[in-house]
Design a protein around this motif. Structure first.
Motif, PDB file in Angstrom:
ATOM      1  N   GLN A 181       6.046   9.616   5.721  1.00  0.00           N
ATOM      2  CA  GLN A 181       6.380   8.239   6.083  1.00  0.00           C
ATOM      3  C   GLN A 181       5.304   7.246   5.660  1.00  0.00           C
ATOM      4  OE1 GLN A 181       8.613   9.689  10.027  1.00  0.00           O
ATOM      5  NE2 GLN A 181       8.607   7.475   9.760  1.00  0.00           N
ATOM      6  N   HIS A 182       4.935   7.385   4.405  1.00  0.00           N
ATOM      7  CA  HIS A 182       3.988   6.468   3.787  1.00  0.00           C
ATOM      8  C   HIS A 182       4.545   6.021   2.438  1.00  0.00           C
ATOM      9  CE1 HIS A 182       0.988   7.656   6.685  1.00  0.00           C
ATOM     10  NE2 HIS A 182       0.135   6.786   6.182  1.00  0.00           N
ATOM     11  N   ASN A 183       4.199   4.846   2.057  1.00  0.00           N
ATOM     12  CA  ASN A 183       4.642   4.310   0.777  1.00  0.00           C
ATOM     13  C   ASN A 183       3.436   3.730   0.038  1.00  0.00           C
ATOM     14  OD1 ASN A 183       6.741   3.884  -0.923  1.00  0.00           O
ATOM     15  ND2 ASN A 183       7.817   2.454   0.427  1.00  0.00           N
ATOM     16  N   VAL A 201      -7.984   3.382 -12.133  1.00  0.00           N
ATOM     17  CA  VAL A 201      -7.613   3.417 -10.714  1.00  0.00           C
ATOM     18  C   VAL A 201      -8.861   3.513  -9.837  1.00  0.00           C
ATOM     19  CG1 VAL A 201      -6.466   4.800  -8.944  1.00  0.00           C
ATOM     20  CG2 VAL A 201      -5.447   4.596 -11.215  1.00  0.00           C
ATOM     21  N   GLU A 202      -8.940   2.696  -8.793  1.00  0.00           N
ATOM     22  CA  GLU A 202     -10.043   2.792  -7.823  1.00  0.00           C
ATOM     23  C   GLU A 202      -9.515   3.156  -6.435  1.00  0.00           C
ATOM     24  OE1 GLU A 202     -12.213  -0.880  -8.147  1.00  0.00           O
ATOM     25  OE2 GLU A 202     -12.661  -0.481 -10.246  1.00  0.00           O
ATOM     26  N   ASN A 203      -8.468   2.496  -6.035  1.00  0.00           N
ATOM     27  CA  ASN A 203      -7.858   2.824  -4.740  1.00  0.00           C
ATOM     28  C   ASN A 203      -6.398   2.426  -4.718  1.00  0.00           C
ATOM     29  OD1 ASN A 203      -7.580   0.048  -3.739  1.00  0.00           O
ATOM     30  ND2 ASN A 203      -9.819   0.068  -3.753  1.00  0.00           N
ATOM     31  N   VAL A 204      -5.703   2.880  -3.673  1.00  0.00           N
ATOM     32  CA  VAL A 204      -4.295   2.467  -3.538  1.00  0.00           C
ATOM     33  C   VAL A 204      -4.105   1.822  -2.176  1.00  0.00           C
ATOM     34  CG1 VAL A 204      -3.290   4.235  -5.041  1.00  0.00           C
ATOM     35  CG2 VAL A 204      -3.554   4.689  -2.622  1.00  0.00           C
ATOM     36  N   GLU A 205      -3.185   0.891  -2.150  1.00  0.00           N
ATOM     37  CA  GLU A 205      -2.821   0.301  -0.854  1.00  0.00           C
ATOM     38  C   GLU A 205      -1.579   1.037  -0.359  1.00  0.00           C
ATOM     39  OE1 GLU A 205      -2.576  -3.989  -0.807  1.00  0.00           O
ATOM     40  OE2 GLU A 205      -1.227  -3.885   0.920  1.00  0.00           O
ATOM     41  N   LEU A 206      -1.698   1.616   0.827  1.00  0.00           N
ATOM     42  CA  LEU A 206      -0.579   2.363   1.412  1.00  0.00           C
ATOM     43  C   LEU A 206      -0.004   1.590   2.588  1.00  0.00           C
ATOM     44  CD1 LEU A 206      -2.211   5.896   1.552  1.00  0.00           C
ATOM     45  CD2 LEU A 206      -0.381   5.206   0.034  1.00  0.00           C
ATOM     46  N   ILE A 207       1.232   1.878   2.918  1.00  0.00           N
ATOM     47  CA  ILE A 207       1.845   1.284   4.112  1.00  0.00           C
ATOM     48  C   ILE A 207       2.651   2.376   4.805  1.00  0.00           C
ATOM     49  CG2 ILE A 207       3.995   0.480   2.976  1.00  0.00           C
ATOM     50  CD1 ILE A 207       3.614  -2.157   4.609  1.00  0.00           C
ATOM     51  N   ASN A 258      -0.609  -1.663   6.640  1.00  0.00           N
ATOM     52  CA  ASN A 258      -1.257  -1.383   5.339  1.00  0.00           C
ATOM     53  C   ASN A 258      -2.705  -0.920   5.517  1.00  0.00           C
ATOM     54  OD1 ASN A 258       0.654  -3.523   5.397  1.00  0.00           O
ATOM     55  ND2 ASN A 258       0.334  -3.783   3.209  1.00  0.00           N
ATOM     56  N   TYR A 259      -3.106  -0.028   4.650  1.00  0.00           N
ATOM     57  CA  TYR A 259      -4.528   0.336   4.573  1.00  0.00           C
ATOM     58  C   TYR A 259      -4.845   0.824   3.172  1.00  0.00           C
ATOM     59  CZ  TYR A 259      -3.093   5.239   5.214  1.00  0.00           C
ATOM     60  OH  TYR A 259      -2.523   6.485   5.075  1.00  0.00           O
ATOM     61  N   THR A 260      -6.121   0.921   2.866  1.00  0.00           N
ATOM     62  CA  THR A 260      -6.534   1.270   1.508  1.00  0.00           C
ATOM     63  C   THR A 260      -7.166   2.654   1.497  1.00  0.00           C
ATOM     64  OG1 THR A 260      -6.950  -1.039   1.134  1.00  0.00           O
ATOM     65  CG2 THR A 260      -7.931   0.439  -0.438  1.00  0.00           C
ATOM     66  N   LEU A 261      -6.860   3.416   0.459  1.00  0.00           N
ATOM     67  CA  LEU A 261      -7.411   4.762   0.326  1.00  0.00           C
ATOM     68  C   LEU A 261      -8.027   4.890  -1.063  1.00  0.00           C
ATOM     69  CD1 LEU A 261      -7.123   7.216   2.304  1.00  0.00           C
ATOM     70  CD2 LEU A 261      -5.311   8.016   0.803  1.00  0.00           C
ATOM     71  N   ASN A 262      -9.285   5.327  -1.121  1.00  0.00           N
ATOM     72  CA  ASN A 262      -9.917   5.505  -2.427  1.00  0.00           C
ATOM     73  C   ASN A 262      -9.337   6.729  -3.122  1.00  0.00           C
ATOM     74  OD1 ASN A 262     -11.551   3.327  -2.040  1.00  0.00           O
ATOM     75  ND2 ASN A 262     -13.285   4.532  -1.280  1.00  0.00           N
ATOM     76  N   THR A 263      -9.093   6.595  -4.385  1.00  0.00           N
ATOM     77  CA  THR A 263      -8.600   7.753  -5.141  1.00  0.00           C
ATOM     78  C   THR A 263      -8.976   7.599  -6.614  1.00  0.00           C
ATOM     79  OG1 THR A 263      -6.668   9.171  -5.496  1.00  0.00           O
ATOM     80  CG2 THR A 263      -6.276   6.833  -5.674  1.00  0.00           C
ATOM     81  N   ASP A 264      -9.071   8.731  -7.314  1.00  0.00           N
ATOM     82  CA  ASP A 264      -9.407   8.669  -8.739  1.00  0.00           C
ATOM     83  C   ASP A 264      -8.161   8.651  -9.613  1.00  0.00           C
ATOM     84  OD1 ASP A 264     -12.401   8.985  -8.619  1.00  0.00           O
ATOM     85  OD2 ASP A 264     -11.769  10.738  -7.467  1.00  0.00           O
TER      86      ASP A 264
END
Ligand code: SF4
Length: 417
Positions: A299-301, A311-317, A339-345
């Motif tokens: 249940q995340h988008n 890519v540095e991070n993604v914004e998830l909701i 919404n929150y941000t998650l760092n990813t490569d």
């Protein structure tokens, strides 16, 4: 007899109404009958029964989502565990390979001068080829790579399906006298008009190979990949010490995540916008992925991918599931403010795929989404040309692709008389 196989086959009730075969199996394999033959030790007969409807026993026995298909409607499953239909089918397929059993031919004179070209040597094309060749129709498969199997080879990792099993299963189909021309790509060095001139019928089963995108900001950044593209072309980046987010809920998402984890990524997470019970991927694969340390964010988008070139991070909701009129499944709706941000490569989009652009040049009618348009008998807008599998946008499982191939073969056999 192998004790485990004995126990598994004895557990089947050989139900007369056969929900496993009639409702669960996309190929309508005669499940109670082939299991009955296993019980009696008639493995060759069990293989013959299965070959009436399928030629991919050792493959489908391993990779079909059985819990969602035959085992999901098994009568034994009402009060306990269902019969292990997949294991039993794989057992028969393996027995056939080890004992060099052949797919039986049923040649009919009236078909011996008929010629069919099949474009694409994946599960759908191979199945069509086998059912035509059984009747004595001359079949030529045009394959763009130098190997057959399509996604059975490049789309399903070795830990789920061994390449040897795929090779040996395909060999039985080739033994029916099917000819193969490799390095033949439609829209490139292979022309549909030429095939139409040379053959009585053509079956287009070359799949859909362009990864679908979400249409969100940042999807074109360096470090965003398509799941199919990674598995098919093996153009993986170096994952050592990296974090990877895989977006999707089907088997491609799970296979990609597990492959990337094995290739050394520090952390792999899957983002899926619905709940666990709605995931299209096979339950066992999901459990195995979790056991291997892959985190699944249900249940995340993904709203946006951020970065400067890379890519540095993604914004998830987060999402909630709501019932909407006209929709069979619960629909995910974004929860405002979550919404929150998650760092990813890296971000991998494993959201299915669509056909290559060249389908527009084939001179065939297409659907609004650029799949090849077919009628209820798999005929395209050219009566000599049939299409099936992913290129027409049907349910993307191996068994359904195979069913399309068999249906096309049956249709050609009907009209070629
Ligand atoms: S429904 Fe289950 S128990 Fe009944 S025949 Fe099919 S596999 Fe056997």
């Amino acid at each position: 007899m192998n004790q485990k196989i004995k126990e598994k086959s004895d557990y089947c009730l050989n139900c007369k109404i056969k929900p496993c075969a009639n409702k669960g199996c996309p190929l309508n394999n005669d499940i109670p009958e082939f299991i009955k033959q296993i019980k009696e030790g008639n493995y060759e007969r069990a293989y013959d029964i299965l070959t009436n409807t399928t030629v991919l026993q050792a493959v489908c026995g391993r990779i079909c989502p059985h819990k969602k298909q035959c085992q999901g409607v098994c009568v034994r499953g009402i009060k306990g565990d269902p019969v292990s239909i997949g294991d039993l089918e794989a057992f028969v397929g393996d027995y056939a390979i080890q004992n060099h059993l052949k797919i039986k031919k049923e040649e009919q004179k009236e078909f011996l001068d008929k010629k069919v070209a099949i474009v694409g040597g994946g599960p759908s094309g191979l199945t069509c080829a086998a059912f035509l060749a059984k009747k004595g129709i001359k079949v030529t498969i045009y394959e763009r790579y130098d190997f057959l199997g399509g996604l059975l080879v490049y789309g399903i990792p070795e830990f789920r399906l061994s390449k040897d099993i795929v090779r040996d299963t395909i060999q039985k189909i080739l033994d029916l006298g099917v000819e193969v021309k490799y390095h033949q790509k439609l829209g490139d060095n292979l022309k549909l008009e030429e095939l139409i001139k040379q053959y009585d019928y053509i079956y287009l089963a070359f799949g859909a190979n362009v990864p679908s995108k979400m249409g969100i900001e940042g999807e074109n950044l360096e470090g965003v990949y398509g799941g199919n593209e990674l598995l098919e072309f093996k153009n993986h980046p170096n994952y050592q010490g990296k974090t990877v987010l895989v977006n999707g809920g089907g088997n491609v998402a799970i296979d990609t995540a597990r492959t990337i984890k094995r290739l050394g990524a520090k952390k792999v997470s899957i983002v899926y916008r619905r709940a666990k019970e709605q995931m299209p991927a096979e339950e066992k694969e999901v459990q195995d992925a979790e056991k291997e340390g892959i985190e699944i964010l249900f249940q995340h988008n993904i709203v946006k991918i951020n970065g400067n070139k890379k890519v540095e991070n993604v914004e998830l909701i987060q999402t909630k599931l709501v019932q909407k009129e006209g929709e069979k499944r619960l629909v995910p709706v974004n929860i405002e403010g979550s919404n929150y941000t998650l760092n990813t490569d890296y971000v991998v989009m494993a959201l299915g795929s669509k056909p290559d652009e060249f389908v527009k040049e084939l001179g065939l009618e297409l659907t609004a989404k650029n799949y090849i348009k077919i009628d209820e008998n798999y005929r395209t807008s050219n009566p000599k040309v049939f299409a099936g599998g992913d290129v027409v946008g049907t349910i993307g499982t191996v068994a359904w692709a195979a069913r399309n191939g068999r249906n096309v073969a049956e249709e050609i056999i009907k009209i070629a008389k």
